[in-house]
Design a protein around this motif. Structure first.
Motif, PDB file in Angstrom:
ATOM      1  N   UNK A 258      22.878 -35.564 -32.132  1.00  0.00           N
ATOM      2  CA  UNK A 258      23.741 -34.356 -32.285  1.00  0.00           C
ATOM      3  C   UNK A 258      23.065 -33.647 -33.448  1.00  0.00           C
ATOM      4  N   UNK A 259      23.241 -32.192 -33.597  1.00  0.00           N
ATOM      5  CA  UNK A 259      22.865 -31.691 -34.445  1.00  0.00           C
ATOM      6  C   UNK A 259      23.817 -30.350 -34.772  1.00  0.00           C
ATOM      7  N   UNK A 260      23.580 -29.956 -35.995  1.00  0.00           N
ATOM      8  CA  UNK A 260      24.561 -28.588 -36.498  1.00  0.00           C
ATOM      9  C   UNK A 260      23.546 -27.557 -37.057  1.00  0.00           C
ATOM     10  N   UNK A 261      23.908 -26.337 -36.920  1.00  0.00           N
ATOM     11  CA  UNK A 261      22.895 -25.493 -37.289  1.00  0.00           C
ATOM     12  C   UNK A 261      23.331 -24.119 -37.610  1.00  0.00           C
ATOM     13  N   UNK A 262      23.227 -23.586 -38.911  1.00  0.00           N
ATOM     14  CA  UNK A 262      23.538 -22.036 -39.249  1.00  0.00           C
ATOM     15  C   UNK A 262      24.905 -21.943 -38.873  1.00  0.00           C
ATOM     16  N   UNK A 263      25.866 -22.803 -38.997  1.00  0.00           N
ATOM     17  CA  UNK A 263      27.312 -22.622 -38.821  1.00  0.00           C
ATOM     18  C   UNK A 263      27.693 -21.937 -37.459  1.00  0.00           C
TER      19      UNK A 263
ATOM     20  N   UNK B 113      16.283 -34.716 -27.444  1.00  0.00           N
ATOM     21  CA  UNK B 113      15.723 -33.570 -28.249  1.00  0.00           C
ATOM     22  C   UNK B 113      15.290 -33.928 -29.399  1.00  0.00           C
ATOM     23  N   UNK B 114      14.479 -32.871 -29.972  1.00  0.00           N
ATOM     24  CA  UNK B 114      14.018 -33.040 -31.420  1.00  0.00           C
ATOM     25  C   UNK B 114      15.030 -32.091 -32.275  1.00  0.00           C
ATOM     26  N   UNK B 115      15.259 -32.655 -33.471  1.00  0.00           N
ATOM     27  CA  UNK B 115      16.259 -31.989 -34.243  1.00  0.00           C
ATOM     28  C   UNK B 115      15.510 -30.798 -34.878  1.00  0.00           C
ATOM     29  N   UNK B 116      15.873 -29.476 -34.414  1.00  0.00           N
ATOM     30  CA  UNK B 116      15.231 -28.398 -35.149  1.00  0.00           C
ATOM     31  C   UNK B 116      15.197 -28.326 -36.550  1.00  0.00           C
ATOM     32  N   UNK B 117      14.292 -27.650 -37.224  1.00  0.00           N
ATOM     33  CA  UNK B 117      13.865 -27.704 -38.806  1.00  0.00           C
ATOM     34  C   UNK B 117      15.055 -27.371 -39.520  1.00  0.00           C
ATOM     35  N   UNK B 118      15.638 -26.347 -39.304  1.00  0.00           N
ATOM     36  CA  UNK B 118      16.611 -25.704 -39.795  1.00  0.00           C
ATOM     37  C   UNK B 118      18.247 -26.439 -39.699  1.00  0.00           C
ATOM     38  N   UNK B 119      18.175 -27.471 -38.784  1.00  0.00           N
ATOM     39  CA  UNK B 119      19.381 -27.975 -38.520  1.00  0.00           C
ATOM     40  C   UNK B 119      19.479 -29.483 -39.403  1.00  0.00           C
ATOM     41  N   UNK B 120      21.027 -29.892 -39.383  1.00  0.00           N
ATOM     42  CA  UNK B 120      21.313 -31.254 -39.945  1.00  0.00           C
ATOM     43  C   UNK B 120      21.487 -32.072 -38.506  1.00  0.00           C
ATOM     44  N   UNK B 121      21.239 -33.349 -38.820  1.00  0.00           N
ATOM     45  CA  UNK B 121      21.711 -34.519 -37.838  1.00  0.00           C
ATOM     46  C   UNK B 121      23.147 -34.411 -37.987  1.00  0.00           C
ATOM     47  N   UNK B 122      23.867 -34.275 -36.920  1.00  0.00           N
ATOM     48  CA  UNK B 122      25.362 -34.520 -36.842  1.00  0.00           C
ATOM     49  C   UNK B 122      25.858 -36.190 -36.623  1.00  0.00           C
ATOM     50  N   UNK B 123      25.251 -36.474 -35.595  1.00  0.00           N
ATOM     51  CA  UNK B 123      25.635 -38.146 -35.138  1.00  0.00           C
ATOM     52  C   UNK B 123      24.344 -38.825 -34.784  1.00  0.00           C
ATOM     53  N   UNK B 124      24.527 -39.916 -35.112  1.00  0.00           N
ATOM     54  CA  UNK B 124      23.509 -40.941 -34.646  1.00  0.00           C
ATOM     55  C   UNK B 124      24.096 -42.189 -34.326  1.00  0.00           C
ATOM     56  N   UNK B 125      22.940 -42.949 -33.320  1.00  0.00           N
ATOM     57  CA  UNK B 125      23.505 -44.449 -33.129  1.00  0.00           C
ATOM     58  C   UNK B 125      21.986 -45.122 -33.293  1.00  0.00           C
ATOM     59  N   UNK B 126      22.329 -46.668 -32.937  1.00  0.00           N
ATOM     60  CA  UNK B 126      21.313 -47.525 -33.307  1.00  0.00           C
ATOM     61  C   UNK B 126      20.163 -47.261 -32.156  1.00  0.00           C
TER      62      UNK B 126
ATOM     63  N   UNK C 197      21.956 -32.043 -21.599  1.00  0.00           N
ATOM     64  CA  UNK C 197      20.985 -31.185 -21.240  1.00  0.00           C
ATOM     65  C   UNK C 197      21.173 -29.732 -22.045  1.00  0.00           C
ATOM     66  N   UNK C 198      22.319 -29.333 -22.209  1.00  0.00           N
ATOM     67  CA  UNK C 198      22.530 -28.102 -23.144  1.00  0.00           C
ATOM     68  C   UNK C 198      21.962 -28.066 -24.426  1.00  0.00           C
ATOM     69  N   UNK C 199      22.239 -29.474 -24.962  1.00  0.00           N
ATOM     70  CA  UNK C 199      21.461 -29.520 -26.516  1.00  0.00           C
ATOM     71  C   UNK C 199      19.998 -29.425 -26.346  1.00  0.00           C
ATOM     72  N   UNK C 200      19.688 -30.244 -25.260  1.00  0.00           N
ATOM     73  CA  UNK C 200      18.226 -30.012 -25.101  1.00  0.00           C
ATOM     74  C   UNK C 200      17.667 -28.658 -24.921  1.00  0.00           C
ATOM     75  N   UNK C 201      18.548 -27.866 -24.086  1.00  0.00           N
ATOM     76  CA  UNK C 201      17.924 -26.459 -23.755  1.00  0.00           C
ATOM     77  C   UNK C 201      17.723 -25.554 -24.936  1.00  0.00           C
TER      78      UNK C 201
ATOM     79  N   UNK D  34      24.394 -29.094 -30.978  1.00  0.00           N
ATOM     80  CA  UNK D  34      24.169 -29.726 -29.874  1.00  0.00           C
ATOM     81  C   UNK D  34      24.569 -31.113 -29.714  1.00  0.00           C
ATOM     82  N   UNK D  35      25.105 -31.660 -28.995  1.00  0.00           N
ATOM     83  CA  UNK D  35      25.202 -33.095 -28.715  1.00  0.00           C
ATOM     84  C   UNK D  35      24.497 -33.801 -27.574  1.00  0.00           C
ATOM     85  N   UNK D  36      23.761 -34.794 -27.952  1.00  0.00           N
ATOM     86  CA  UNK D  36      23.193 -35.718 -26.752  1.00  0.00           C
ATOM     87  C   UNK D  36      24.215 -36.402 -25.597  1.00  0.00           C
TER      88      UNK D  36
END
Length: 221
Positions: free
Chosen positions: A155-160, A136-149, A86-90, A164-166
């Motif tokens: 997950x995403x990482x943004x601006x250092x 969540x949607x990945x924000x435009x300025x973020x990178x995808x951090x983790x994925x699965x099938x 929920x925190x990453x979604x927020x 956020x992790x689902x």
């Protein structure tokens, strides 16, 4: 450093995050806005941690609206923020992106694969706890951090400063027991095909705690 943690249900606590805070001798304050309606002020927050919960960032509740305002203020102040489930979604919601149903409900243990080396030293794959059916949607300025099938947006990482992790890296064995005994009915319908005992019996990899330590080191550097 003052770490303000927003906890949204009694059975999803900070787990290993407290070990990281203890290691660095940081002060931790845990808020329960869903119960008490209390939130920290942005100016008294050095690191904001937003934990999981059964609600949605889309819910039109007064404390959720107030929480969105706080998260927005802290992001605009360029302070570090970590969100789980929920925190990453927020975080994504506050940045203007959509929160909706995931392709499938994931509850139980399953792998996620690293998609970027932006955070040094993270494992290429982690076996993590999933407890969600929204995404969540990945924000435009973020990178995808983790994925699965099942779900690309794990997950995403943004601006250092923002991660956020689902999925959940923070739970330790007692936290898992607490989640299962209190929210075990939620397991039904999961694409992962596990029951409560399967989830309880799974070994928690030490890589999960190591990864969350590296993530917190990165966003607070």
């Amino acid at each position: 450093m003052r770490i303000n943690i927003l906890q949204h249900t009694p059975n999803e606590g900070p787990g290993a995050i407290l070990d990281w805070a203890d290691k660095h001798q940081h002060e931790v304050y845990i808020y329960h806005p869903y119960q008490f309606g209390k939130l920290p002020k942005a100016e008294e927050t050095d690191l904001l941690v937003i934990l999981g919960g059964p609600m949605s960032p889309n819910d039109d509740l007064p404390w959720i609206r107030q929480e969105r305002a706080l998260v927005k203020e802290i992001i605009e102040a360029d302070k570090p923020v970590y969100g789980a489930c929920y925190g990453a979604q927020m975080i994504s919601k506050v940045l203007g992106y959509k929160i909706g149903k995931a392709p499938a409900k994931e509850v139980g243990w399953g792998p996620v694969d690293l998609q970027t080396n932006t955070i040094p030293g993270l494992p290429k794959q982690l076996n993590v706890l999933h407890w969600h059916e929204e995404m969540f949607e990945i924000p435009q300025d973020a990178e995808v951090l983790y994925s699965n099938e099942v779900l690309r947006n794990q997950g995403f990482v943004m601006n250092g400063r923002i991660v956020g992790l689902q999925c959940h890296l923070e739970p330790e064995k007692t936290n898992i027991r607490e989640m299962v005994v209190n929210d075990g009915d939620y397991i039904e319908g999961s694409v992962l095909g596990q029951n409560a005992q399967d989830i309880l019996d799974a070994e928690i990899s030490p890589d999960n705690k190591a990864a969350i330590f590296k993530i917190f080191d990165y966003i607070t550097k």
